[in-house]
Design a protein around this motif. Sequence first.
Motif, mmCIF file in Angstrom:
data_model
loop_
_atom_site.group_PDB
_atom_site.id
_atom_site.type_symbol
_atom_site.label_atom_id
_atom_site.label_comp_id
_atom_site.label_asym_id
_atom_site.label_seq_id
_atom_site.Cartn_x
_atom_site.Cartn_y
_atom_site.Cartn_z
ATOM 1 N N ARG A 94 4.280 11.955 -17.883
ATOM 2 C CA ARG A 94 4.956 10.786 -17.332
ATOM 3 C C ARG A 94 5.919 11.259 -16.252
ATOM 4 N N ILE A 95 5.713 10.788 -15.018
ATOM 5 C CA ILE A 95 6.575 11.213 -13.913
ATOM 6 C C ILE A 95 7.609 10.156 -13.555
ATOM 7 N N SER A 96 7.416 8.921 -13.961
ATOM 8 C CA SER A 96 8.432 7.895 -13.710
ATOM 9 C C SER A 96 9.648 8.204 -14.576
ATOM 10 N N GLY A 97 10.808 8.171 -13.964
ATOM 11 C CA GLY A 97 12.036 8.482 -14.680
ATOM 12 C C GLY A 97 12.363 9.962 -14.735
ATOM 13 N N MET A 98 11.501 10.806 -14.183
ATOM 14 C CA MET A 98 11.722 12.249 -14.204
ATOM 15 C C MET A 98 12.835 12.613 -13.215
ATOM 16 N N ARG A 99 13.656 13.584 -13.575
ATOM 17 C CA ARG A 99 14.732 14.027 -12.689
ATOM 18 C C ARG A 99 14.147 14.635 -11.416
ATOM 19 N N GLU A 100 14.872 14.464 -10.298
ATOM 20 C CA GLU A 100 14.329 14.823 -8.990
ATOM 21 C C GLU A 100 13.985 16.307 -8.886
ATOM 22 N N LYS A 101 14.795 17.186 -9.435
ATOM 23 C CA LYS A 101 14.504 18.618 -9.334
ATOM 24 C C LYS A 101 13.193 18.961 -10.019
ATOM 25 N N ARG A 102 12.993 18.438 -11.214
ATOM 26 C CA ARG A 102 11.743 18.686 -11.937
ATOM 27 C C ARG A 102 10.574 18.027 -11.225
ATOM 28 N N LEU A 103 10.816 16.835 -10.669
ATOM 29 C CA LEU A 103 9.771 16.111 -9.957
ATOM 30 C C LEU A 103 9.341 16.866 -8.702
ATOM 31 N N THR A 104 10.294 17.471 -8.007
ATOM 32 C CA THR A 104 9.974 18.251 -6.819
ATOM 33 C C THR A 104 9.066 19.419 -7.165
ATOM 34 N N LEU A 105 9.368 20.110 -8.249
ATOM 35 C CA LEU A 105 8.535 21.224 -8.689
ATOM 36 C C LEU A 105 7.149 20.754 -9.094
ATOM 37 N N LEU A 106 7.084 19.609 -9.779
ATOM 38 C CA LEU A 106 5.794 19.077 -10.208
ATOM 39 C C LEU A 106 4.937 18.709 -9.007
ATOM 40 N N LYS A 121 0.825 -1.217 0.000
ATOM 41 C CA LYS A 121 0.000 0.000 0.000
ATOM 42 C C LYS A 121 0.857 1.264 0.000
ATOM 43 N N SER A 122 1.798 1.335 0.917
ATOM 44 C CA SER A 122 2.626 2.533 1.031
ATOM 45 C C SER A 122 3.512 2.716 -0.196
ATOM 46 N N THR A 123 4.033 1.621 -0.722
ATOM 47 C CA THR A 123 4.859 1.708 -1.926
ATOM 48 C C THR A 123 4.029 2.169 -3.108
ATOM 49 N N PHE A 124 2.797 1.682 -3.203
ATOM 50 C CA PHE A 124 1.878 2.125 -4.252
ATOM 51 C C PHE A 124 1.719 3.637 -4.189
ATOM 52 N N LEU A 125 1.448 4.160 -2.994
ATOM 53 C CA LEU A 125 1.246 5.601 -2.842
ATOM 54 C C LEU A 125 2.515 6.361 -3.199
ATOM 55 N N ARG A 126 3.654 5.890 -2.726
ATOM 56 C CA ARG A 126 4.898 6.604 -2.971
ATOM 57 C C ARG A 126 5.243 6.644 -4.458
ATOM 58 N N CYS A 127 5.045 5.549 -5.154
ATOM 59 C CA CYS A 127 5.325 5.529 -6.593
ATOM 60 C C CYS A 127 4.305 6.373 -7.362
ATOM 61 N N ALA A 128 3.039 6.284 -6.973
ATOM 62 C CA ALA A 128 1.989 7.038 -7.668
ATOM 63 C C ALA A 128 2.170 8.534 -7.482
ATOM 64 N N ALA A 129 2.676 8.939 -6.312
ATOM 65 C CA ALA A 129 2.827 10.359 -6.007
ATOM 66 C C ALA A 129 4.187 10.921 -6.415
ATOM 67 N N GLY A 130 5.051 10.096 -6.958
ATOM 68 C CA GLY A 130 6.363 10.573 -7.365
ATOM 69 C C GLY A 130 7.340 10.731 -6.223
ATOM 70 N N LEU A 131 7.054 10.098 -5.085
ATOM 71 C CA LEU A 131 7.974 10.134 -3.954
ATOM 72 C C LEU A 131 9.021 9.037 -4.060
ATOM 73 N N ASP A 132 8.764 8.050 -4.889
ATOM 74 C CA ASP A 132 9.679 6.939 -5.117
ATOM 75 C C ASP A 132 9.576 6.566 -6.593
ATOM 76 N N GLN A 133 10.667 6.083 -7.162
ATOM 77 C CA GLN A 133 10.666 5.701 -8.569
ATOM 78 C C GLN A 133 10.447 4.200 -8.706
ATOM 79 N N PRO A 134 9.571 3.780 -9.613
ATOM 80 C CA PRO A 134 9.393 2.343 -9.820
ATOM 81 C C PRO A 134 10.643 1.713 -10.423
ATOM 82 N N THR A 135 10.813 0.437 -10.176
ATOM 83 C CA THR A 135 11.910 -0.299 -10.795
ATOM 84 C C THR A 135 11.675 -0.447 -12.285
#
Length: 255
Positions: free
Chosen positions: A85-97, A61-75
């Motif tokens: 598409r937020i998977s694979g996005m660079r952290e700086k851009r992801l933080t702004l998003l 559950k928690s991993t689902f939320l973290r990946c869906a919200a861009g707090l963690d990157q999927p394998t």
Amino acid sequence: MTLPEQQTRSAQDSAHSALRLEEVTRRYGRGGGTVHALRGVSVTLRTGSFTSVMGPSGSGKSTFLRCAAGLDQPTSGEVHLGDTRISGMREKRLTLLRRERVGFVFQTFNLVPSLTAKENILLPFRLAGRRPDRGWVRDVVERTGLTDRLGHRPAELSGGQQQRVAVARALATRPDVIFADEPTGALDLTSGQEVLALLREVVSVAGQTLVMVTHDPNAASYADHVLFLADGAIVDTMSGPTTARVTERMSRLGS
């Protein structure tokens, strides 16, 4: 596994999706110690929907939320917030998003103790260096019942009021999706029900999209749909959930 009236791969439905996961996996560790937290999860959540995510401890559950919200990157696999598409996005851009398009409500409120309720609500704008829409923020404050509490600091507020501040902060930026992680876990029954009713209202009236991780069948019953996870995979879905139906389904997952 499909989510009734939600999951589809058609371009038409994707245009109306707030969040889409495609074959998302998340692994931690290597070799014999590898943990498969998510195993090929695919789901599409439509704009203006309220989805609860449930499952036994360790279900993902928690991993689902973290990946869906861009707090963690999927394998592997892809995560899309709207058409981005937020998977694979660079952290700086992801933080702004995340700052501009995602809202968060946590079990522990995550308010800044030295700031007033109003200052906590406006904090995302301060961090982003942009002006808030005063009319919208005023409407959010009224909707969350905080008009008379704006000058109070967190220590001067009840748990339910603190969580209302957190909800108002999440709504203030008009995010595409709000992610709520056990939002009633630290509240008493009455305060928890008030917060759940508020979350239900912001979906039904304001058209907000909400994804809530919870272990509480009563909390899940406020949602439009429930995703049930086990061993990192979606094993069942439910539309129009009730406390009794969710409790029964969870008992079978735990058996």
